[in-house]
Design a protein around this motif. Structure first.
Motif, PDB file in Angstrom:
ATOM      1  N   ASP A 280     -98.918   3.736  23.666  1.00  0.00           N
ATOM      2  CA  ASP A 280    -100.073   4.560  24.021  1.00  0.00           C
ATOM      3  C   ASP A 280     -99.737   6.009  23.671  1.00  0.00           C
ATOM      4  O   ASP A 280     -98.935   6.647  24.359  1.00  0.00           O
ATOM      5  N   PRO A 281    -100.312   6.545  22.582  1.00  0.00           N
ATOM      6  CA  PRO A 281     -99.965   7.912  22.171  1.00  0.00           C
ATOM      7  C   PRO A 281    -100.327   8.972  23.196  1.00  0.00           C
ATOM      8  O   PRO A 281     -99.834  10.104  23.115  1.00  0.00           O
ATOM      9  N   ALA A 282    -101.180   8.627  24.169  1.00  0.00           N
ATOM     10  CA  ALA A 282    -101.496   9.592  25.224  1.00  0.00           C
ATOM     11  C   ALA A 282    -100.329   9.776  26.187  1.00  0.00           C
ATOM     12  O   ALA A 282    -100.266  10.775  26.909  1.00  0.00           O
ATOM     13  N   LEU A 283     -99.410   8.809  26.210  1.00  0.00           N
ATOM     14  CA  LEU A 283     -98.277   8.871  27.136  1.00  0.00           C
ATOM     15  C   LEU A 283     -96.991   9.336  26.460  1.00  0.00           C
ATOM     16  O   LEU A 283     -96.155   9.998  27.092  1.00  0.00           O
ATOM     17  N   ALA A 284     -96.796   8.970  25.212  1.00  0.00           N
ATOM     18  CA  ALA A 284     -95.575   9.346  24.504  1.00  0.00           C
ATOM     19  C   ALA A 284     -95.817   9.213  23.008  1.00  0.00           C
ATOM     20  O   ALA A 284     -96.693   8.473  22.560  1.00  0.00           O
ATOM     21  N   SER A 285     -95.018   9.923  22.226  1.00  0.00           N
ATOM     22  CA  SER A 285     -95.127   9.819  20.775  1.00  0.00           C
ATOM     23  C   SER A 285     -94.398   8.569  20.301  1.00  0.00           C
ATOM     24  O   SER A 285     -93.562   7.999  21.016  1.00  0.00           O
ATOM     25  N   GLU A 286     -94.690   8.160  19.082  1.00  0.00           N
ATOM     26  CA  GLU A 286     -93.987   7.002  18.526  1.00  0.00           C
ATOM     27  C   GLU A 286     -92.485   7.275  18.443  1.00  0.00           C
ATOM     28  O   GLU A 286     -91.666   6.391  18.724  1.00  0.00           O
ATOM     29  N   ALA A 287     -92.126   8.495  18.072  1.00  0.00           N
ATOM     30  CA  ALA A 287     -90.704   8.843  17.976  1.00  0.00           C
ATOM     31  C   ALA A 287     -90.013   8.703  19.332  1.00  0.00           C
ATOM     32  O   ALA A 287     -88.867   8.224  19.415  1.00  0.00           O
ATOM     33  N   GLU A 288     -90.690   9.112  20.398  1.00  0.00           N
ATOM     34  CA  GLU A 288     -90.102   8.998  21.739  1.00  0.00           C
ATOM     35  C   GLU A 288     -89.932   7.539  22.146  1.00  0.00           C
ATOM     36  O   GLU A 288     -88.908   7.165  22.743  1.00  0.00           O
ATOM     37  N   ILE A 289     -90.935   6.712  21.831  1.00  0.00           N
ATOM     38  CA  ILE A 289     -90.842   5.286  22.171  1.00  0.00           C
ATOM     39  C   ILE A 289     -89.695   4.636  21.404  1.00  0.00           C
ATOM     40  O   ILE A 289     -88.878   3.892  21.978  1.00  0.00           O
ATOM     41  N   ARG A 290     -89.614   4.910  20.119  1.00  0.00           N
ATOM     42  CA  ARG A 290     -88.543   4.301  19.313  1.00  0.00           C
ATOM     43  C   ARG A 290     -87.166   4.804  19.758  1.00  0.00           C
ATOM     44  O   ARG A 290     -86.195   4.031  19.771  1.00  0.00           O
TER      45      ARG A 290
END
Length: 272
Positions: A144-154
């Motif tokens: 969910d990009p509203a909660l975190a960026s893709e970079a942060e998730i990865r």
């Protein structure tokens, strides 16, 4: 278990679908052999596919015919109950058998917010068992990009994989698949052919261009072939009961088309 925001509303209270039977799969694979020589991969999903009592013979049938097989699982007790047989199939067919584990977040609290209390440890135990047995599993998570960026998730998953000693590359979109969140209440327009063609430069493709999903609706005498894995109940995306009948274009005018495939850049298939 009932996951919050399940893509196809799978839960103990949803009784609209029945288990696929081996004879249905055999019939479709026979047809594919004769009419769809380019078919390369068979996916098994749910719900939880290891709940199907006939799952192991069906996996074996698809593998014996030379297909790649991808099983999407929560890696919990149903999978673990079949683990010896699953390991035997892996020994016989090697990397032709792939397993993708749903781990919705890299933290217990984030995962259990979607999957429910006490779901983290069993899923992680299943992932550990697959890794130890040499399956080279992939992982599917929610994004969910509203909660975190893709970079942060990865990055978060990279930390988890390193801590656990998993040889899973969190930067590889095929090893860590990030699925878009879906909100059916949000109106989303259909996707015009010209718009989709412009977006395909990202390297993504629509599942419905090269894939179909087979479902058995409860109380119906025949299985149904539908446009994609996200639309098991929509009558207008029911394409018949044979691969021949289903091999026709579909319109990208369901909200999921834009949310999941176009703007979400997601795919349930094993290879992009």
């Amino acid at each position: 278990m009932a996951c919050a925001g399940c893509y196809i509303e799978s839960s103990p209270r949803n009784d609209r679908l029945a288990y696929i039977a081996p004879e249905i799969l055999k019939s479709l694979l026979d047809e594919a052999r004769d009419r769809q020589p380019d078919l390369r991969e068979i996916g098994f999903t749910g719900g939880e596919p290891f709940m199907n009592p006939a799952i192991m013979p069906m996996l074996g049938d698809a593998l014996d015919r030379g297909y790649r097989v991808l099983v999407l699982t929560n890696a919990m007790r149903p999978m673990q109950r079949h683990f010896d047989a699953l390991r035997a199939l892996r020994a016989a067919h090697g990397a032709k058998l792939g397993v993708r584990v749903s781990l919705d977040h890299f933290t217990p609290s984030g995962h259990e917010a979607l999957r429910g209390a006490d779901s983290w440890q069993p899923a992680l135990a299943g992932l550990r068992a697959l890794d130890a047995a040499g399956f080279a599993p992939s992982v599917a998570a929610r994004f969910d990009p509203a909660l975190a960026s893709e970079a942060e998730i990865r990055a978060g998953f990279a930390g988890l994989f390193a801590e656990e000693g998993f040889a899973i590359d969190a930067a590889d979109p095929a090893a860590l698949v990030l699925f878009a969140e879906l909100a059916t209440a949000t109106p989303v327009p259909g996707v015009a052919a010209a718009a989709w063609q412009a977006l395909r430069s990202r390297g993504a493709d629509a599942m419905c261009r090269t894939a179909r999903m087979v479902v058995q609706r409860k109380g119906e005498s025949r299985a149904s072939i539908v446009a994609c894995t996200l639309l098991p109940y929509e009558a207008r995306f029911d394409l018949g009961s044979t691969l021949a009948a289903s091999a026709r274009p579909v319109t990208l005018d369901h909200p999921y088309c834009a949310q999941f495939c176009v703007f979400g850049a997601s795919s349930c298939m094993g290879a992009r």
